[in-house]
Design an enzyme around this catalytic site. Structure first.
Site, PDB file in Angstrom:
ATOM      1  N   ASP A   1       0.849  -1.190   0.000  1.00 24.78           N
ATOM      2  CA  ASP A   1       0.000   0.000   0.000  1.00 24.78           C
ATOM      3  C   ASP A   1       0.890   1.247   0.000  1.00 24.78           C
ATOM      4  OD1 ASP A   1      -2.244   1.643   0.358  1.00 24.78           O
ATOM      5  OD2 ASP A   1      -2.311   1.326   2.525  1.00 24.78           O
TER       6      ASP A   1
ATOM      7  N   GLU B   1       2.512   5.046  -3.946  1.00 14.10           N
ATOM      8  CA  GLU B   1       2.442   6.004  -5.087  1.00 14.10           C
ATOM      9  C   GLU B   1       3.746   6.777  -5.247  1.00 14.10           C
ATOM     10  OE1 GLU B   1       0.048   5.618  -2.728  1.00 14.10           O
ATOM     11  OE2 GLU B   1      -1.119   4.357  -4.071  1.00 14.10           O
TER      12      GLU B   1
ATOM     13  N   ASP C   1      -8.980   3.789  -2.159  1.00 11.98           N
ATOM     14  CA  ASP C   1      -9.955   4.184  -1.130  1.00 11.98           C
ATOM     15  C   ASP C   1     -11.238   4.749  -1.719  1.00 11.98           C
ATOM     16  OD1 ASP C   1      -8.048   3.342   0.622  1.00 11.98           O
ATOM     17  OD2 ASP C   1      -7.300   5.353   1.069  1.00 11.98           O
TER      18      ASP C   1
END
Ligand code: MIG
Length: 817
Positions: A427, A430, A503
């Protein structure tokens, strides 16, 4: 010597004296070229080296390289010098080409393969691609152009194509927009976008690949550039589609169709396909932020088994760690993780845990110490460490673009693997940093020896993280298949991981966005994808949750997940009525497992997308180009999820041919729309006539039962149809040594007979001996069944379906009316 002149004044000096001026004049420099957009000029010369052709306008050079018969790469070097030929996206550099040549005509060069002609016009350097019949598939609107970037170096690079008046566009990965991208502009810059909105952009992933569909013919463009890239699909100007970047090389691949599915398949030839997941990874998964302490994890698992709702995996989000330090356990919550994971495994649950990229700055933490000692963490332009706040507090971040760092990162999983963890969830890659969002541009990266700032490495950071994870796990698990899932991605990430869409929100709008995103990811090379079922943030009611679970059955990755502050989200959390329906649909996923697994095989082995929008199934039907809700899972099952509260019925378009409504086997004629009732415990699911779909008994997890006899649902269809069924060990790499079975059932149906042939490929042997054929909607009463020439018996079951038991080794069954 010239005096200081007005900059606008023309100076007619010859070349020699100009040079003289440059060398001797002090201020200002008069002939410093202006920074402006530059376009390719008339072609002066051309040369060839094997399958690569070069065209030169005196300063800039363009390379046209034949990659396969259907794929051609174009590169631009503004000053004539190409960058090193390096790509994180490309799986394999050399491919088979049957033939290529360059023909010089009066006004153009034609680089030809067996299927495509790339035409480069001499006078204006416009490039176009034509099919064998000379039809233009894709053409430049203006010559490729660029503008120097004085601050960062290099160039902004631009390519502008013609957009035909009816042309539509698909692809670009996870964009939360209408399925057809025409009329919109997008940016690719991986971003942590909690609770993103419809049309919000950019999101988590960068897949700079699109498909154009014009006049019934499709082609693809893959702009392999890791910098911040932009795409404009006839938005600024209805006659232009452009893509450009803030740096790097203007390098793109033209991928020939004309079938959309072949464009996607060929894109997979370039960038690779998904690994074959372990069977358990395509079961139902339960997640939340977070299940802890241990007693809660055990309780959730027990409830699944007590209520007999199938489930294969349970996830531990960040709270399992000690102060959010990756690769550690919070011993207060999980005093004996090995024992817990072992017990869960005995009960059929795999444990998947979270790993983030941020490593806590803590001199007493081994991961930090190792990273520091070996100089594995990213540094700023001026050599400071890249530090930022994430869950553990102040963190540093491994440079995953360094092969040595990836190697190290892969070994860090050893402890968790020894504890029994079966899968990993990457996770925040990015990368996400609290406050400023991500790294500043000046952070430096190794970029596999190619060097670069964060401008260049940002969009591949997450991909390289999960690559390190996957490659490390592959070694640690020996012959077992790893399971990985990542939030950030760049083109090619499918070689290392599955993905989820980040999300989302518990709203009906987001359910719809999910339907768009998963179809889009699937046509963009990332088939193994899923949404947070139920919505990450906010509270779904029972109906939304249940409709989302229904869509989840037909999401390649099926996982319920929710944010830390949400109420319970287990299939039983909304009361008995909803639980019953959710259970029925999760069971459906398990019944379909052999089919679903076979569809994954078709992706891994042959590069077919798992979800196929109707526009892909029938691209010749113009009214399909705008459809967004009907899609097929593999070739045989078509669905249209229910996306509104209180919806009683739904208009569903069925492609040509006959389709069986899954819940009652009524036949609907395709090539038209139908109004389908949508009671809460059903959804529009259709099976294509002529299909043979294997069905497993309901299992509580994928390893629960050994199959003693395989049920084959034979959906009668006229004419000839092929269905594939794939099996193997389910969790090893033996299939790479041909230890698998790929079966092809060929059915041919007439008014009076049904013939089924079976062909086998591969070396795997199943333990069961027989098939139980369920013959659905035969248009005749059976008189005789011949298996490989011998007559055998048949019965009718309590629902009136003919059943025939046959050896799994049959070659031909003839059912006569
Ligand atoms: O800042 O690990 O998208 O799935 O539960 C939030 C906690 C970090 C974001 C992920 C979400 C996960 C959450 N994470």
């Amino acid at each position: 010597m010239k005096e200081n002149l007005d900059p606008g004044e023309e100076t007619n000096t010859n070349e020699e004296s100009t040079l003289d001026n440059v060398h001797h004049v002090n201020n200002p420099v008069l002939d410093l070229p202006q920074i402006e957009k530059k376009y390719l000029d008339e072609i002066k010369s051309y040369s060839q080296s094997e399958n690569t052709y070069y065209f030169y306008d005196g300063v800039a050079k363009v390379e046209v390289k034949v990659i396969t018969d259907e794929i051609i790469r174009v590169r631009l070097a503004p000053q004539g010098a190409f960058l090193e030929d390096f790509s994180y996206a490309i799986a394999k550099k050399t491919h088979r080409i049957s033939r290529h040549q360059c023909i010089e005509e009066e006004d153009a060069y034609l680089v030809k393969t067996n299927t495509v002609t790339c035409k480069i016009s001499k006078k204006d350097f416009l490039i176009s691609f034509e099919n064998r019949e000379g039809k233009i598939m894709n053409a430049d609107h203006s010559p490729m152009h660029w503008e120097e970037n004085p601050d960062a170096g290099g160039y902004y690079v631009y390519c502008t194509k013609q957009a035909e008046s009816k042309e539509v566009f698909y692809g670009l990965g996870d964009k939360a927009s209408t399925f057809n991208l025409r009329g919109r502009r997008f940016t690719n810059w991986n971003s942590d976008t909690y609770a993103f909105a419809f049309n919000q952009d950019p999101l988590y992933k960068t897949i700079p690949f699109y498909i154009g569909l014009n006049d019934g013919d499709a082609y693809g463009i893959f702009f392999d550039n890791t910098f911040k890239t932009y795409f404009d699909f006839a938005s600024e100007d209805p006659v232009k589609t452009s893509f450009w970047s803030e740096g790097g090389e203007l390098q793109y691949y033209y991928i020939h169709g004309p079938h959309m599915i072949d464009v996607v398949r060929r894109y997979h030839v370039l960038t690779g396909t998904h690994y074959l997941p372990p069977l358990w990874a395509i079961g139902y998964h339960q997640c939340r932020w977070s299940y802890y302490p241990e007693a809660n994890v055990r309780h959730v698992a027990e409830e699944f088994r007590r209520r007999q709702i199938p489930c294969d995996a349970i996830y531990l989000d960040i709270d399992y760690m000690d102060g959010y330090r990756c690769f550690t356990w919070n011993k207060q919550y999980f005093p004996d993780p090995k024992k817990m994971i072992y017990d869960l495994a005995n009960d059929g649950f795999k444990t998947v845990v979270m790993i983030d990229p941020g490593i806590k700055v803590d001199e007493n933490y081994w991961v930090f110490k190792e990273g520091k000692e070996n100089k594995y963490f990213c540094r700023r332009g001026d050599d400071y460490f890249m530090e930022g706040y994430v869950w553990p507090g102040r963190c540093q971040f491994p440079d995953f673009t360094n092969p040595e760092v990836r190697e190290w990162w892969g070994t860090l999983y050893q402890g968790l693997v020894e504890d029994g963890v079966a899968g990993f969830w990457n996770d925040m890659n990015e990368p996400a940093v609290f406050g400023r969002g991500t790294f500043p541009d000046d952070v430096r990266h190794n970029f596999d020896g190619q060097r670069g700032s964060h401008r260049k490495a940002h969009n591949v950071y997450g991909m390289q993280m999960v690559r390190a994870t996957y490659d490390g796990l592959k070694k640690l698990y020996k012959n077992k298949r790893p399971f990985t899932i990542t939030r950030a991605a760049y083109a090619g990430t499918q070689r290392y991981s599955s993905v989820w869409t980040g999300d989302n929100m518990a709203t009906w709008e987001h359910l719809k966005i999910g339907v768009l995103q998963l179809q889009r990811l699937s046509v963009s090379g990332i088939s193994f994808c899923g949404t947070d079922i139920g919505g990450f943030t906010g509270e779904p009611d029972g109906e939304l949750y249940t409709r989302w679970v229904q869509f989840g059955v037909f999401s390649p990755f099926m996982r319920v997940h929710s944010a830390g502050d949400t109420r319970d989200r287990e299939p039983w959390s909304f009361g008995e009525d909803w639980e019953k329906i959710c259970k029925k649909f999760i069971e459906l996923r398990y019944k379909l497992l052999p089919y679903i697994y076979s569809v994954f095989w078709e992706q891994t082995r042959y590069g077919y997308p798992i979800l196929r929008p109707v526009s892909m199934i029938e691209q010749h039907v113009e009214s399909n180009w705008q459809r967004e809700e009907e899609f097929s899972f593999g070739e045989k099952i078509l669905v249209s999820p229910v996306l509104n509260p209180g919806q009683q019925s739904k208009i569903v378009y069925l492609p040509e041919g006959d389709w069986y409504y899954y819940f009652n086997n009524h036949i609907f004629q395709g090539g038209q729309e139908h109004n389908i009732e949508t009671p809460l415990d059903e959804m529009p699911i259709f099976v294509k006539a002529g299909s043979v779909i294997a069905e497993y008994p309901v299992m509580q997890h994928t390893g629960e039962k050994k199959i003693e006899e395989l049920l084959l649902n034979v959906y009668f269809g006229k004419g000839i149809n092929k269905s594939y069924l794939y099996t193997d060990h389910g969790d090893t790499f033996a299939y790479e040594q041909d230890v698998y079975l790929e079966k092809c059932f060929i059915t041919s149906g007439t008014e009076h007979a049904l013939d089924i042939k079976q062909q086998l490929k591969g070396l795997f042997t199943e333990r069961y001996e027989e098939y139980d054929l369920k013959l659905i909607q035969l248009p005749f009463d059976i008189q005789k069944v011949l298996v490989d020439g011998k007559e055998i018996g048949y019965q009718k079951d309590e629902s009136g379906y003919y059943r025939v038991r046959v050896s799994k080794d049959f070659e031909d069954i003839l059912i006569q009316g």
